[in-house]
Design a protein around this motif. Structure first.
Motif, PDB file in Angstrom:
ATOM      1  N   SER A  80       2.954   1.621  -0.164  1.00 13.16           N
ATOM      2  CA  SER A  80       2.607   0.689   0.912  1.00 13.16           C
ATOM      3  C   SER A  80       1.316   1.105   1.603  1.00 13.16           C
ATOM      4  O   SER A  80       0.487   0.255   1.947  1.00 13.16           O
ATOM      5  CB  SER A  80       3.738   0.606   1.941  1.00 13.16           C
ATOM      6  N   TYR A  81       1.133   2.394   1.797  1.00 10.48           N
ATOM      7  CA  TYR A  81      -0.092   2.859   2.438  1.00 10.48           C
ATOM      8  C   TYR A  81      -1.305   2.756   1.522  1.00 10.48           C
ATOM      9  O   TYR A  81      -2.411   2.495   1.990  1.00 10.48           O
ATOM     10  CB  TYR A  81       0.074   4.276   2.985  1.00 10.48           C
ATOM     11  N   VAL A  82      -1.132   2.938   0.230  1.00  6.03           N
ATOM     12  CA  VAL A  82      -2.235   2.736  -0.710  1.00  6.03           C
ATOM     13  C   VAL A  82      -2.633   1.267  -0.705  1.00  6.03           C
ATOM     14  O   VAL A  82      -3.830   0.928  -0.669  1.00  6.03           O
ATOM     15  CB  VAL A  82      -1.853   3.223  -2.128  1.00  6.03           C
ATOM     16  N   LEU A  83      -1.640   0.385  -0.707  1.00  4.83           N
ATOM     17  CA  LEU A  83      -1.908  -1.055  -0.633  1.00  4.83           C
ATOM     18  C   LEU A  83      -2.625  -1.394   0.673  1.00  4.83           C
ATOM     19  O   LEU A  83      -3.589  -2.164   0.685  1.00  4.83           O
ATOM     20  CB  LEU A  83      -0.601  -1.842  -0.749  1.00  4.83           C
ATOM     21  N   THR A  84      -2.179  -0.797   1.766  1.00  3.72           N
ATOM     22  CA  THR A  84      -2.824  -1.021   3.057  1.00  3.72           C
ATOM     23  C   THR A  84      -4.284  -0.592   3.015  1.00  3.72           C
ATOM     24  O   THR A  84      -5.167  -1.317   3.492  1.00  3.72           O
ATOM     25  CB  THR A  84      -2.080  -0.253   4.172  1.00  3.72           C
ATOM     26  N   ALA A  85      -4.557   0.569   2.441  1.00  4.86           N
ATOM     27  CA  ALA A  85      -5.926   1.069   2.356  1.00  4.86           C
ATOM     28  C   ALA A  85      -6.809   0.127   1.544  1.00  4.86           C
ATOM     29  O   ALA A  85      -7.945  -0.178   1.949  1.00  4.86           O
ATOM     30  CB  ALA A  85      -5.936   2.470   1.754  1.00  4.86           C
ATOM     31  N   LEU A  86      -6.289  -0.352   0.429  1.00  8.48           N
ATOM     32  CA  LEU A  86      -7.070  -1.269  -0.403  1.00  8.48           C
ATOM     33  C   LEU A  86      -7.335  -2.591   0.318  1.00  8.48           C
ATOM     34  O   LEU A  86      -8.455  -3.112   0.280  1.00  8.48           O
ATOM     35  CB  LEU A  86      -6.351  -1.521  -1.730  1.00  8.48           C
ATOM     36  N   LEU A  87      -6.314  -3.117   0.968  1.00 14.46           N
ATOM     37  CA  LEU A  87      -6.492  -4.381   1.689  1.00 14.46           C
ATOM     38  C   LEU A  87      -7.415  -4.225   2.892  1.00 14.46           C
ATOM     39  O   LEU A  87      -8.206  -5.127   3.198  1.00 14.46           O
ATOM     40  CB  LEU A  87      -5.128  -4.946   2.106  1.00 14.46           C
ATOM     41  N   LEU A  88      -7.345  -3.086   3.570  1.00 12.84           N
ATOM     42  CA  LEU A  88      -8.268  -2.843   4.685  1.00 12.84           C
ATOM     43  C   LEU A  88      -9.703  -2.701   4.184  1.00 12.84           C
ATOM     44  O   LEU A  88     -10.648  -3.117   4.864  1.00 12.84           O
ATOM     45  CB  LEU A  88      -7.848  -1.604   5.471  1.00 12.84           C
ATOM     46  N   LEU A  89      -9.878  -2.131   3.013  1.00 16.84           N
ATOM     47  CA  LEU A  89     -11.200  -2.042   2.414  1.00 16.84           C
ATOM     48  C   LEU A  89     -11.751  -3.439   2.122  1.00 16.84           C
ATOM     49  O   LEU A  89     -12.921  -3.728   2.399  1.00 16.84           O
ATOM     50  CB  LEU A  89     -11.143  -1.205   1.137  1.00 16.84           C
TER      51      LEU A  89
END
Length: 119
Positions: free
Chosen positions: A16-25
């Motif tokens: 979930s945090y990896v997905l969050t990082a990608l989406l925030l990017l």
């Protein structure tokens, strides 16, 4: 058996945090290219939290397969808790807006629960 549930939950939380990082990017790129205003960025951040917790709750329910509602709730709480602690570690202050913090908390928990139920 119980230990493997927590390991699985940790893996889903990490996802979930990896997905969050990608989406925030992607949101940062959109901010740079499209000159988004504050409301649009705030909406995007909340949408990213919702998507990450919803998908995390869904995956935790699929992997653990028992008490999906509960594991979605736990994932939402852990997601918010890590987010809150990371924010505190960076700013060294508590959030100034308690209503915004409550909104983020409810958003993370509800999305985790819905994801768990939908699994």
């Amino acid at each position: 058996m119980g230990n493997s549930r927590f390991v699985s939950l940790f893996k889903v939380l990490l996802f979930s945090y990896v997905l969050t990082a990608l989406l925030l990017l992607l949101l940062a790129l959109a901010l740079y290219k499209l000159q988004l205003d504050e409301f649009q960025v705030s909406f995007g951040v909340h949408a990213i939290y919702l998507i990450s917790c919803l998908l995390g709750g869904f995956l935790s329910g699929k992997i653990i397969r028992q008490r999906r509602f509960f594991w979605g709730l736990i994932l939402g709480c852990l997601y918010f808790g890590c987010l809150f602690l990371a924010s505190f570690a960076v700013t060294h202050t508590l959030p100034s807006s308690s209503s915004q913090t409550l909104l983020n908390f409810l958003l993370c928990i509800c999305a985790g629960i819905v994801g768990g139920v939908l699994s």
